[in-house]
Design a protein around this motif. Structure first.
Motif, PDB file in Angstrom:
ATOM      1  N   LYS A  19      54.312  71.479  16.419  1.00 43.66           N
ATOM      2  CA  LYS A  19      53.682  70.237  15.956  1.00 43.66           C
ATOM      3  C   LYS A  19      52.197  70.423  15.672  1.00 43.66           C
ATOM      4  O   LYS A  19      51.659  69.851  14.713  1.00 43.66           O
ATOM      5  CB  LYS A  19      53.903  69.135  16.989  1.00 43.66           C
ATOM      6  N   THR A  45      67.061  66.555  16.193  1.00 39.54           N
ATOM      7  CA  THR A  45      66.965  65.944  14.865  1.00 39.54           C
ATOM      8  C   THR A  45      65.516  65.930  14.393  1.00 39.54           C
ATOM      9  O   THR A  45      65.226  66.231  13.227  1.00 39.54           O
ATOM     10  CB  THR A  45      67.517  64.506  14.899  1.00 39.54           C
ATOM     11  N   GLU A  46      64.598  65.605  15.287  1.00 44.00           N
ATOM     12  CA  GLU A  46      63.182  65.558  14.930  1.00 44.00           C
ATOM     13  C   GLU A  46      62.696  66.919  14.449  1.00 44.00           C
ATOM     14  O   GLU A  46      62.024  67.029  13.408  1.00 44.00           O
ATOM     15  CB  GLU A  46      62.342  65.107  16.137  1.00 44.00           C
TER      16      GLU A  46
END
Length: 313
Positions: A19, A45-46
């Motif tokens: 991230k 999923t993210e």
């Protein structure tokens, strides 16, 4: 001496690094971190969507397409967004026809307005690109009879790859009015079949008259010669001589399949007769055996002779 046990990667640390790289637009290290993560952990999923977004920003359209396909097959609960990435990858790869085809298949199922607004511009640009490409093809098709065999084949393959099936009437007329090389005739029929040409086409091949409804043809891949004769001849040859020449013989048989199409071979002789004749023909050609002429069915051998002359042109 005891084995060294590698310390497992810290899952939360890897996610944080992914991230952070994304926020800093550092996509190369982000990619490397994803590789480390996926060696030990499953994507959420993210993270799956984040990986697709990373590949999109890196313009890695081929990998994006493959990733989207894998994720869709795995059933992630982000179907619509993954379809956006999939269609975007097709557009990025220049596969405009496939892009539009997939859009048309799914758009009625997409209820989310934001997703629809992501999909429509991609589809409309793909359509514009196809229309622009179409202008380029018109001039080439007008000169089709002046091109050599390889140029003719390349043009038709290119049209199919680009999904340009707006010229089916033109090619039906060309096929019925000109005596092209047999391979060109075959690929024109493949083009007409994929373009769903429903009308009857009359043409001559090897001084034999054919009538065909291209949309109803099985397609070269599913023709009886391809499906039944080729594998049986190869199997029989390998049983007797091993597989050293498999590639060469397979290639030769594929050449015959292209040249003979759309001949209904079972109207000439049974599949077994075709297999037997081709097997002995190959033996003779390779000087492996001197089978008597009676092993070569004369009707089948007549077609082999016609194709041989054509291949040598």
């Amino acid at each position: 001496m005891s084995d060294i046990i590698p310390f497992p990667q810290n899952k939360e640390k890897l996610i944080k690094d992914i991230k952070t790289h994304f926020e800093q637009e550092k996509y190369e290290p982000m990619y490397d971190t994803f590789m480390k993560y996926e060696k030990e952990f499953e994507l959420t999923t993210e993270l799956a969507l984040l990986k697709c977004e990373m590949l999109l920003r890196m313009e890695q359209y081929l990998e994006l397409r493959e990733e989207a396909i894998v994720l869709l097959k795995q059933g992630f609960d982000a179907y619509n967004q993954l379809m956006v990435y999939y269609i975007t990858s097709l557009h990025g790869l220049g596969q405009y026809y496939e892009c539009i085809e997939v859009f048309n298949q799914i758009i009625e199922q997409v209820e989310d307005h934001n997703i629809r607004m992501q999909l429509y511009p991609i589809k409309e640009d793909a359509q514009m690109q196809l229309n622009e490409n179409k202008k380029h093809y018109i001039a080439r098709i007008q000169q089709f009879t002046e091109l050599n065999v390889n140029q003719q084949l390349y043009l038709i393959f290119d049209l199919m790859h680009e999904g340009q099936y707006g010229f089916i009437d033109t090619f039906a007329e060309l096929l019925s009015s000109h005596n092209f090389h047999s391979n060109v005739q075959t690929i024109i029929l493949e083009y007409l079949k994929k373009g769903q040409y429903e009308k009857k086409v009359d043409f001559s091949k090897y001084e034999t008259d054919f009538s065909a409804y291209p949309a109803r043809l099985p397609g070269l891949e599913y023709a009886s010669f391809t499906q039944h004769v080729i594998p049986k001849v190869l199997e029989r040859f390998e049983d007797n001589y091993g597989d050293q020449l498999r590639s060469e013989i397979s290639q030769m048989l594929q050449s015959f399949a292209i040249a003979l199409y759309p001949l209904e071979i079972e109207e000439v002789a049974t599949v077994n007769v075709w297999v037997n004749t081709f097997y002995h023909y190959i033996e003779q050609m390779l000087n492996l055996s001197f089978a008597s002429v009676e092993n070569l069915n004369q009707d089948v051998y007549a077609w082999i002779s016609k194709v041989e002359k054509n291949i040598k042109q």
